[in-house]
Motif scaffolding. Structure first.
Motif, short mmCIF file in Angstrom:
data_model
loop_
_atom_site.label_atom_id
_atom_site.label_comp_id
_atom_site.label_asym_id
_atom_site.label_seq_id
_atom_site.Cartn_x
_atom_site.Cartn_y
_atom_site.Cartn_z
N TYR A 89 4.20 -1.41 -6.28
CA TYR A 89 5.47 -2.01 -5.70
C TYR A 89 6.46 -0.89 -5.22
O TYR A 89 6.20 0.22 -5.63
N ALA A 90 7.37 -1.41 -4.35
CA ALA A 90 8.38 -0.67 -3.60
C ALA A 90 9.31 -0.28 -4.52
O ALA A 90 9.74 -0.86 -5.53
N TYR A 112 -1.80 -8.42 3.11
CA TYR A 112 -2.03 -7.39 1.90
C TYR A 112 -1.20 -8.08 0.84
O TYR A 112 -1.72 -8.14 -0.28
N SER A 113 0.13 -8.24 1.21
CA SER A 113 0.95 -8.56 0.10
C SER A 113 0.89 -10.07 -0.29
O SER A 113 0.91 -10.53 -1.56
N TYR A 114 0.42 -10.73 0.46
CA TYR A 114 0.22 -12.41 0.32
C TYR A 114 -1.17 -12.35 -0.86
O TYR A 114 -0.89 -13.18 -1.81
N ASN A 115 -2.35 -11.67 -0.34
CA ASN A 115 -3.19 -11.66 -1.21
C ASN A 115 -2.98 -11.17 -2.56
O ASN A 115 -3.87 -11.37 -3.69
N GLY A 116 -1.94 -10.25 -2.77
CA GLY A 116 -1.90 -9.49 -4.02
C GLY A 116 -0.42 -10.39 -4.61
O GLY A 116 -0.19 -9.95 -5.84
N GLN A 146 0.83 -1.19 -0.13
CA GLN A 146 -0.04 -0.01 -0.11
C GLN A 146 0.88 1.20 -0.03
O GLN A 146 1.38 1.43 1.14
N ARG A 147 1.13 1.84 -1.19
CA ARG A 147 1.85 3.05 -1.14
C ARG A 147 1.12 4.26 -1.12
O ARG A 147 0.05 4.38 -2.01
#
Length: 310
Positions: free
Chosen positions: A134-135, A216-220, A126-127
Motif C-alpha cells: 500500500y502507498a 491490478y488494484s481492482y483485483n487486490g 506495485q511498490r
C-alpha cells in the motif's frame, strides 16, 4: 454544517473542509513524531474487524444463527450482531470515500479527499521499493487530488464554467498510480452511471497502463469493495461494472436498480473518440506527443463531458 477554509495549491485558492469535532481527527492522541499516515496503525486504532475484510457480497449470508467460515476459509454467514457491524462499516467507508478524512500530520490537521483515502486504505499497488503493498502519504499527490476535487465541486457553485485542468506532472511522483488506483478506481466502484475515459496516442500503451494500475488494484481490493463487472477487455483497456446478464430464458436483462452501470474505457487519440456516451471524466495523456492538432481533439471530445451529473 460543514465549514471550509481556503487552501493554496500553487496559484489556485481552493476550499477544504474543517473537522467539526476533535473526534473526527485521526492520530490526534499520538505524539508529534508518530503523527503521520500509517495504514496498519489506522486499522488497529479503529473499529476494523476481520469479518469486514472477509465479507463476500452475494455469498456471505447475513442475519444467520451464527458467524461461520466454511472449509475453504471463506466467511459464509454472519449472526445479527455481526451483520449490523458490517452494515455500519459499509456506511462509514462510503462516507469516507465520498468526503475524505482528517488526520494529524506532524502536528498539523490534514484533510485528504475521499479518493486519496481510498487509495491509501484499500488500493494495493506495485511498490518497487519492497515496502509493502500500500502507498505512503505524499503531499504532492494530495494536492493533485485537491485540484481535481476543486474542479468537480466548483462547477456547481463559484466556478460553474470549469471544464477541467491541464497539469504538467513531475516524473516518479506516483501521479499515474493515484489517478488510476485512487481517483478512477474509487469513482468507478462507488458511483452509478459514470463513464470514465482515458486517451493515449498508443492504445496498446493505454491498455497496459489500465492493466498495470487500475486492474491490478481492482483485483487486490478486499471483497466487500470489489464491485461486480459485466464485461471487460483487458487487451483494449475496457471494463463495465454491473451485475452479469443472466442466461436464464425467464430473465434476459439485469434490472437491479442498485447496479453501478459504470464504465472505464481507453481510446486512441482521435477526434470525437468519446462521442458515444456522456462522460463524467476524460483524461488526455501526454497531449504534447499527439500527431493530430490537440486543440481540435480537445474541442471535439469536450462535448462528451458538457452534460454532467452531480
Amino acid at each position: 454544517m460543514i465549514q471550509y477554509k481556503d487552501f493554496q495549491v500553487g496559484e489556485h485558492t481552493i476550499k477544504i473542509p474543517i473537522p467539526l469535532k476533535q473526534s473526527d481527527i485521526f492520530f490526534l492522541k499520538q505524539s508529534k513524531d508518530n503523527q503521520y499516515w500509517d495504514r496498519d496503525k489506522f486499522i488497529s486504532e479503529n473499529d476494523y474487524r476481520k469479518i469486514w475484510f472477509d465479507f463476500i457480497p452475494n455469498y456471505t449470508k447475513m442475519d444467520q444463527a451464527a458467524t461461520n467460515y466454511d472449509s475453504d476459509g471463506l466467511l459464509v454467514s454472519l449472526n445479527p450482531e455481526d451483520s449490523k457491524y458490517v452494515d455500519r462499516i459499509y456506511q462509514q467507508e462510503t462516507e469516507r470515500r465520498l468526503s475524505g478524512i482528517h488526520f494529524m500530520n506532524n502536528a498539523e490537521v490534514t484533510w485528504i479527499t475521499g479518493d486519496h483515502y481510498f487509495f491509501l486504505m484499500y488500493a494495493r499497488i506495485q511498490r518497487h521499493d519492497g515496502k509493502g503493498n500500500y502507498a505512503d502519504y505524499r503531499e504532492f499527490q494530495r494536492d493533485y487530488l485537491y485540484l481535481i476535487h476543486h474542479c468537480n465541486t466548483s462547477r456547481f457553485n463559484e466556478h460553474p464554467n470549469i471544464l477541467g485542468l491541464f497539469l504538467t506532472k513531475a516524473k516518479k511522483t506516483g501521479i499515474t498510480n493515484i489517478h488510476w488506483s485512487g481517483y478512477y478506481l474509487n469513482k468507478a466502484t462507488l458511483y452509478r452511471n459514470r463513464n470514465l475515459g482515458y486517451m493515449n496516442i498508443d492504445l496498446n500503451q493505454a491498455a497496459k497502463t489500465f492493466n498495470d494500475y487500475f486492474m491490478y488494484s481492482y483485483n487486490g481490493l478486499i471483497s466487500p469493495l470489489r464491485a461486480d463487472y459485466r464485461s471487460r477487455s483487458l487487451n483494449d483497456g475496457n471494463i463495465v461494472f454491473a451485475k452479469s446478464y443472466t442466461s436464464s430464458k425467464k430473465v434476459k436483462y439485469n434490472t437491479d436498480e442498485d447496479d453501478l452501470n459504470t464504465s472505464v474505457t481507453c481510446v486512441p487519440t482521435k477526434n470525437k473518440a468519446f462521442d458515444v456516451a456522456v462522460m463524467s471524466d476524460i483524461t488526455f495523456d501526454e497531449p504534447t506527443k499527439y500527431k493530430e492538432n490537440f486543440g481540435e481533439i480537445w474541442r471535439t471530445n469536450k462535448e462528451a463531458v458538457k452534460i454532467r451529473v452531480k
